[in-house]
Design a protein around this motif. Sequence first.
Motif, short mmCIF file in Angstrom:
data_model
loop_
_atom_site.label_atom_id
_atom_site.label_comp_id
_atom_site.label_asym_id
_atom_site.label_seq_id
_atom_site.Cartn_x
_atom_site.Cartn_y
_atom_site.Cartn_z
N UNK A 25 0.83 -1.21 0.00
CA UNK A 25 0.00 0.00 0.00
C UNK A 25 0.86 1.26 0.00
N UNK A 26 1.96 1.24 0.73
CA UNK A 26 2.87 2.39 0.76
C UNK A 26 3.49 2.62 -0.62
N UNK A 27 3.88 1.55 -1.29
CA UNK A 27 4.46 1.68 -2.64
C UNK A 27 3.40 2.20 -3.61
N UNK A 28 2.18 1.72 -3.48
CA UNK A 28 1.10 2.22 -4.34
C UNK A 28 0.90 3.71 -4.13
N UNK A 29 0.87 4.13 -2.88
CA UNK A 29 0.68 5.55 -2.57
C UNK A 29 1.83 6.38 -3.13
N UNK A 30 3.04 5.87 -3.01
CA UNK A 30 4.21 6.60 -3.55
C UNK A 30 4.08 6.75 -5.07
N UNK A 31 3.64 5.70 -5.72
CA UNK A 31 3.47 5.74 -7.17
C UNK A 31 2.38 6.74 -7.56
N UNK A 32 1.31 6.77 -6.81
CA UNK A 32 0.21 7.70 -7.10
C UNK A 32 0.62 9.15 -6.88
N UNK A 33 1.39 9.40 -5.84
CA UNK A 33 1.83 10.77 -5.55
C UNK A 33 2.90 11.24 -6.54
N UNK A 34 3.82 10.35 -6.84
CA UNK A 34 4.98 10.76 -7.63
C UNK A 34 4.91 10.48 -9.10
N UNK A 35 3.83 9.88 -9.57
CA UNK A 35 3.74 9.53 -10.97
C UNK A 35 4.49 8.24 -11.26
N UNK A 36 4.55 7.88 -12.53
CA UNK A 36 5.17 6.62 -12.93
C UNK A 36 6.66 6.62 -12.60
N UNK A 37 7.06 5.54 -11.96
CA UNK A 37 8.46 5.35 -11.57
C UNK A 37 8.77 3.87 -11.79
N UNK A 38 9.70 3.59 -12.68
CA UNK A 38 10.04 2.22 -13.05
C UNK A 38 10.48 1.38 -11.84
N UNK A 39 11.29 1.96 -10.96
CA UNK A 39 11.77 1.23 -9.79
C UNK A 39 10.62 0.87 -8.85
#
Length: 120
Positions: A51-65
Motif C-alpha cells: 500500500x505504501x508503494x502504491x501511494x508513492x506511485x500515485x503521488x509521484x507519478x510513474x516510476x520504473x523502480x
Amino acid sequence: MSNQQTEPDVNARLREFVDAIKTSDQYETYVDARERLDDDQEAQQLLQRYQQKQARLQRGGFDQDTMAELRELKERMDDDETISAYMQAEAALIDLLERTNDVISDRIGEEFARSMGGCC
C-alpha cells in the motif's frame, strides 16, 4: 388485502436476510480469513509495504523502480497463504452480495444498490 408491509414487518425480514448472510458459508469463511489475516503480522507488513508503494506511485507519478517493487510485492502477496485465502474469501463474499443485489434488483424492477447509492 394490501401488499404494503409495515415497518416492523420490513425490519423483521431485514433481520432474517442479514442473519442468512451472516450464516452463509461465504461470510463465515470471510470472517475466518479476516481473523487469520489480522493475526498474521508478516502478512500485515507485506500488505502495508504494498500500500505504501502504491501511494508513492500515485503521488509521484510513474516510476520504473517503484513499479518493479510493486510487482515483486504483489507476487509475494499472491504466494502468501494467509493473504491469498483472504482475497479468495473476500471475492466469494462479494460475489454472493452481488448475486443478492441482482435478485433484489429483479424483484423491484431497477438496479437496487446503484439506485440507493450503494457500492455493488
